[in-house]
Design a protein around this motif. Structure first.
Motif, PDB file in Angstrom:
ATOM      1  N   UNK A  47      18.465   0.144  -5.785  1.00 49.14           N
ATOM      2  CA  UNK A  47      19.897  -0.057  -6.013  1.00 49.14           C
ATOM      3  C   UNK A  47      20.730   0.949  -5.225  1.00 49.14           C
ATOM      4  N   UNK A  48      20.228   2.168  -5.086  1.00 49.48           N
ATOM      5  CA  UNK A  48      20.987   3.186  -4.365  1.00 49.48           C
ATOM      6  C   UNK A  48      20.014   4.038  -3.570  1.00 49.48           C
ATOM      7  N   UNK A  49      20.450   4.617  -2.459  1.00 53.70           N
ATOM      8  CA  UNK A  49      19.567   5.452  -1.657  1.00 53.70           C
ATOM      9  C   UNK A  49      19.005   6.603  -2.478  1.00 53.70           C
ATOM     10  N   UNK A  50      17.719   6.871  -2.303  1.00 55.69           N
ATOM     11  CA  UNK A  50      17.080   7.978  -3.014  1.00 55.69           C
ATOM     12  C   UNK A  50      17.004   9.172  -2.083  1.00 55.69           C
ATOM     13  N   UNK A  51      16.357  10.213  -2.549  1.00 53.84           N
ATOM     14  CA  UNK A  51      16.260  11.416  -1.726  1.00 53.84           C
ATOM     15  C   UNK A  51      15.172  11.281  -0.666  1.00 53.84           C
ATOM     16  N   UNK A  52      14.274  10.259  -0.819  1.00 54.80           N
ATOM     17  CA  UNK A  52      13.187  10.109   0.139  1.00 54.80           C
ATOM     18  C   UNK A  52      13.567   9.070   1.189  1.00 54.80           C
ATOM     19  N   UNK A  53      13.749   9.483   2.483  1.00 53.89           N
ATOM     20  CA  UNK A  53      14.218   8.530   3.492  1.00 53.89           C
ATOM     21  C   UNK A  53      13.243   7.378   3.738  1.00 53.89           C
ATOM     22  N   UNK A  54      11.947   7.615   3.574  1.00 54.14           N
ATOM     23  CA  UNK A  54      11.012   6.514   3.841  1.00 54.14           C
ATOM     24  C   UNK A  54      11.174   5.409   2.794  1.00 54.14           C
ATOM     25  N   UNK A  55      11.367   5.837   1.530  1.00 56.83           N
ATOM     26  CA  UNK A  55      11.614   4.841   0.484  1.00 56.83           C
ATOM     27  C   UNK A  55      12.893   4.070   0.804  1.00 56.83           C
ATOM     28  N   UNK A  56      13.887   4.777   1.270  1.00 59.78           N
ATOM     29  CA  UNK A  56      15.154   4.116   1.586  1.00 59.78           C
ATOM     30  C   UNK A  56      14.983   3.097   2.696  1.00 59.78           C
ATOM     31  N   UNK A  57      14.207   3.496   3.721  1.00 59.25           N
ATOM     32  CA  UNK A  57      13.987   2.550   4.826  1.00 59.25           C
ATOM     33  C   UNK A  57      13.245   1.317   4.341  1.00 59.25           C
ATOM     34  N   UNK A  58      12.238   1.518   3.469  1.00 58.61           N
ATOM     35  CA  UNK A  58      11.495   0.373   2.951  1.00 58.61           C
ATOM     36  C   UNK A  58      12.375  -0.525   2.099  1.00 58.61           C
ATOM     37  N   UNK A  59      13.217   0.106   1.274  1.00 63.97           N
ATOM     38  CA  UNK A  59      14.027  -0.670   0.345  1.00 63.97           C
ATOM     39  C   UNK A  59      15.220  -1.321   1.032  1.00 63.97           C
ATOM     40  N   UNK A  60      15.442  -0.928   2.300  1.00 66.97           N
ATOM     41  CA  UNK A  60      16.537  -1.541   3.049  1.00 66.97           C
ATOM     42  C   UNK A  60      17.871  -0.878   2.810  1.00 66.97           C
ATOM     43  N   UNK A  61      17.864   0.231   2.100  1.00 72.58           N
ATOM     44  CA  UNK A  61      19.138   0.914   1.874  1.00 72.58           C
ATOM     45  C   UNK A  61      19.469   1.837   3.041  1.00 72.58           C
ATOM     46  N   UNK A  62      18.542   1.947   3.978  1.00 74.41           N
ATOM     47  CA  UNK A  62      18.765   2.803   5.143  1.00 74.41           C
ATOM     48  C   UNK A  62      18.052   2.148   6.319  1.00 74.41           C
ATOM     49  N   UNK A  82       0.835  -1.201   0.000  1.00 74.92           N
ATOM     50  CA  UNK A  82       0.000   0.000   0.000  1.00 74.92           C
ATOM     51  C   UNK A  82       0.875   1.258   0.000  1.00 74.92           C
ATOM     52  N   UNK A  83       1.892   1.235   0.866  1.00 75.68           N
ATOM     53  CA  UNK A  83       2.771   2.403   0.950  1.00 75.68           C
ATOM     54  C   UNK A  83       3.516   2.619  -0.367  1.00 75.68           C
ATOM     55  N   UNK A  84       3.856   1.525  -1.045  1.00 76.96           N
ATOM     56  CA  UNK A  84       4.597   1.646  -2.296  1.00 76.96           C
ATOM     57  C   UNK A  84       3.810   2.452  -3.310  1.00 76.96           C
ATOM     58  N   UNK A  85       2.469   2.202  -3.339  1.00 82.15           N
ATOM     59  CA  UNK A  85       1.671   2.976  -4.288  1.00 82.15           C
ATOM     60  C   UNK A  85       1.693   4.452  -3.912  1.00 82.15           C
ATOM     61  N   UNK A  86       1.571   4.706  -2.598  1.00 82.21           N
ATOM     62  CA  UNK A  86       1.540   6.091  -2.139  1.00 82.21           C
ATOM     63  C   UNK A  86       2.856   6.800  -2.460  1.00 82.21           C
ATOM     64  N   UNK A  87       3.964   6.063  -2.311  1.00 78.65           N
ATOM     65  CA  UNK A  87       5.278   6.664  -2.514  1.00 78.65           C
ATOM     66  C   UNK A  87       5.739   6.598  -3.964  1.00 78.65           C
TER      67      UNK A  87
END
Lengths: 339, 422
Positions: free
Chosen positions: A264-279, A247-252
């Protein structure tokens, strides 16, 4: 001999890692696949093709969980369950989770001891009638014969609705959706009632769907979602946050198209990074790998993609998002933050 | 003589339990019994422990909770506000109704078919053979589904009865409507009702008894009793003088007139079904599920009963029939007076088990949505309350009681017809 060696090794490994209890997560990892209880067949939500491959809206949730836990969306075995057998199958441990358009109710949650991991479809019970009857409202159904799928909340809602409106009806309890269709098409019943999504799915399989109308009344709230057994909170959390990730993926704005780029690499959005495991280490907290959400989303896309693919407006079901739109679009879908 | 072993001297030794033939069988039986009881105890204990562990203790308090669902065919008054116990009672009555209708029809059809299969008429005997083999060798569930499928697909819908030039019309002077939802027949109504008596009001077991029905049954009973007296008088005169007085019209008057008088006094008339709204209203509604089950179960069981009847008849020596015919007794009376009474003692014991089979097969009712005890207590109640073990145990208990009651009644009857031995 071989088996006992294996179990011995497994037990030793489990103790070495220091798991307090052998929970569902360990069972699933040990088996190498997820056992998922699903509908016996409901167009758009759960259907098996000639080769036994399952596909559909509810199936996608199973696949996402399998991808999150095992990294492989194909590592799922499906157990078709009827409305009557589903809770027994889950309670007895025959399936690890149930993703089978099941309504979240108080008594199921509290008395039957299940944990609903969230809501993947906001539904409500509706009525379908042949157009030629000229009925425009459910309040005109006095004396009608109504086919109901038995073993659901449907028959309880129906009894309430007709009692409140002080009109009579003749209930015909039916075991499966297919039998209900046969009776409805033979005009052995005037009306077929079930969740509105189920009505749309059933109508989509008719020879002439336009000859049938779904009445405007929605007589109940039917929040449908995946559920697990009480008592294994870690497993409950895994299913809950896998669903939230979709659900969050659609929102983001994370889609199956851009996910490899975003992870593949951290983006500018920290929440996306936390979800993707890069942060951060959200995955480890769940007892899963850091990229669990990425795997879950990569399995079938985000919630919106899954919705459009199986039940959306371009499918035979033709369901609009309605209540199932993101909260930002006026719907009810609202994932708690990944933090 | 010398080979006879001397009686064991001295006290009892434990080894005797195994080596002494006087005790050995007792020992084995005791050990087996203990093992069996231990196994049962383990099963029960295991179930209870696991139920406790999953947070669901065994309990039957759910029976008094509001059921919340409707049941289409209820012989007693019922609505969704009644308890699960009441819903179960309605289910039990539906099971009993189906079992009763099935057993009666199966017996009548079975006896006819069994006798006809022995007919000398080649065509009739062959047709009966085909019927028996068809029904006996196909599972009853398929028959239920076939009958039901044929009913809903072929019979007209209630809508077909509508309009100026309807596609279907009612039968028998507009009194019976056959639709794919079931058959509507006229219902008995009373314009001067005597009233009802309520038993156990306000409890789950409450029921009303219509006094008209009671009066009718009393009148019928009195008529049958009077008719019996006439018969005995005729028997006595026949035994004394050899002439049997004509009694048939007196006996008919006795049986018919009294009940008819009661009906007239209560203002008996028929209520006819009428097409109103979506369905026919008024009249007695026999649902398609009931009819499908009734037909399928009774025709299926009748095929077995026919074979039992045939076996029973063939068990009677041919000499009996020949002697009877030689005395100038007609073939029909030979069958009813000489052969069948003797055949009954062969027929009754296996007949009991077929009645039990029919009753148990009625649990297939859920396949066509008939709300019997499997549909109510073990169906919707189980789902609403999630009490699997309790409901299944209750349903087992109910079927067990029904079956044992049928057995008991039939055994009483069997004792009356069986050969009196000295």
């Amino acid at each position: 001999m071989k088996k006992s060696t294996f179990f011995g090794a497994f037990a030793a490994a489990a103790m070495a890692v220091g798991f307090a209890t052998a929970g569902t997560l360990d069972d699933v990892k040990a088996k190498g696949f997820l056992q998922c209880g699903v509908n016996t067949g409901l167009t758009g939500f759960a259907t098996a093709d000639a080769n036994g491959n399952w596909d559909g809206f509810d199936i996608a949730v199973c696949r996402a969980v399998a991808a999150a836990v095992l990294g492989d969306p194909k590592a799922v075995k499906f157990t078709p369950t009827t409305t009557k057998s589903r809770f027994t199958a889950l309670a007895s441990g025959e399936v690890d989770m149930l993703s089978r358009n099941t309504t979240w109710t108080f008594s199921r949650d509290v008395d039957l001891k299940f944990t609903f991991a969230g809501i993947n479809y906001y539904d409500g019970q509706g009525f379908m009638v042949p157009k030629e009857l000229g009925v425009s409202s459910a309040r005109q159904l006095d004396g009608a014969t109504i086919c109901i799928q038995t073993g659901t909340t449907t028959e309880l809602n129906l009894a309430d609705f007709f009692r409140v409106n002080n009109i009579s009806y003749e209930p015909v309890p039916i075991e499966t959706n297919a039998e209900a269709q046969a009776q409805y098409l033979a005009r052995s019943c005037d009306v077929y009632t079930t969740d509105a999504s189920g009505l749309a799915a059933t109508r989509a399989t008719f020879e002439d769907p336009s000859a049938h109308v779904v009445l405007p009344e929605i007589i109940s709230k039917e929040p449908l979602g995946p559920l697990v057994r009480h008592g294994d909170n870690q497993w409950g959390d895994i299913v809950r946050w896998t669903l939230n990730a979709l659900i969050a993926a659609e929102e983001l704005g994370i889609t199956s198209a851009n996910i490899s780029e975003m992870s593949s690499a951290p983006t500018s959005n920290p929440e996306i990074n936390r979800m993707m495991g890069t942060e951060g280490s959200l995955g480890e907290m769940l007892g899963l790998s850091a990229d669990f959400a990425k795997n879950a989303i990569a399995a079938g896309g985000n919630y919106g993609e899954i919705f459009e693919r199986y039940v959306g407006e371009n499918t035979p079901l033709g369901l609009s998002r309605g209540l199932n739109a993101q909260w930002t679009d006026g719907g009810l879908l609202y994932s708690p933050p990944f933090r | 003589m010398s080979s006879k072993s001397a009686p064991v001297q001295g006290g009892f030794r434990f080894s005797q339990l195994i080596y002494d033939t006087r005790y050995r069988s007792n020992t084995i039986q005791t050990v087996a019994l203990i093992a069996l009881m231990a196994l049962i105890w383990w099963l029960v204990n295991n179930t209870l422990t696991n139920l406790e562990a999953s947070g669901k203790g065994l309990g039957f308090s759910f029976l008094t909770e509001t059921s919340g669902y409707d049941i289409n065919q209820h012989l007693l008054e019922y609505d969704a506000r009644d308890s699960h116990l009441r819903a179960s009672l309605i289910g039990v009555l539906n099971t009993l109704l189906l079992a009763f209708m099935g057993c009666v029809t199966a017996t009548i059809v079975g006896v006819f078919v069994g006798v006809l299969r022995l007919s000398k008429n080649w065509l009739i005997a062959r047709i009966m053979t085909v019927y028996i083999e068809m029904f006996r060798n196909i599972p009853v569930l398929l028959w239920i589904l076939i009958v039901f499928g044929v009913m809903i697909e072929i019979m007209p819908t209630p809508r077909d009865f509508r309009g100026d030039n309807p596609a279907a019309s009612m039968m028998l002077f507009d009194s019976v409507a056959i639709t794919n939802r079931g058959i509507y027949i006229p219902e008995p109504l009373f314009s001067r009702p005597i009233g009802d008596v309520s038993f156990f009001p306000k409890s789950s077991m409450r029921f009303d008894v219509s006094l008209e029905l009671v009066a009718f049954l009393i009148a019928l009973g009195a008529g049958i009793f009077a008719s019996g007296r006439l018969k005995r008088r005729a028997d006595r005169i026949q035994n004394e003088t050899g002439d049997r007085p004509t009694t048939w019209w007196q006996r008919t008057v006795c049986v018919v007139v009294l009940p008819v008088l009661v009906l007239i006094a209560c203002g008996f008339h028929l209520g006819y079904p009428e097409l109103k709204g979506f369905n026919f209203q008024g009249g007695t509604y026999m649902r398609n599920s009931l009819i499908a089950l009734w037909l399928a179960l009774s025709l299926y069981t009748a095929a077995f009963i026919a074979e039992i009847v045939r076996a029973g008849i063939m068990a009677i020596s041919k000499g009996q029939t020949e002697a009877s015919l030689a005395l100038g007794i007609s073939p029909g009376r030979t069958m009813s007076l000489v052969v069948l009474p003797q055949a009954l003692r062969v027929i009754i014991p296996p007949l009991i088990s077929h009645y039990l089979n029919l009753t148990k097969n009625s649990s297939l009712a859920i396949a066509v949505g008939y709300m019997d005890i499997t549909g109510t207590l073990m169906g919707i109640t189980l789902n609403v309350t999630g009490r699997e073990i309790e409901t299944v145990l209750l349903v087992m208990l109910i079927y067990l009681s029904i079956s044992l009651s049928i057995s008991a009644v039939m055994n009483v009857y069997n004792n009356r017809v069986k050969l009196v031995e000295r």
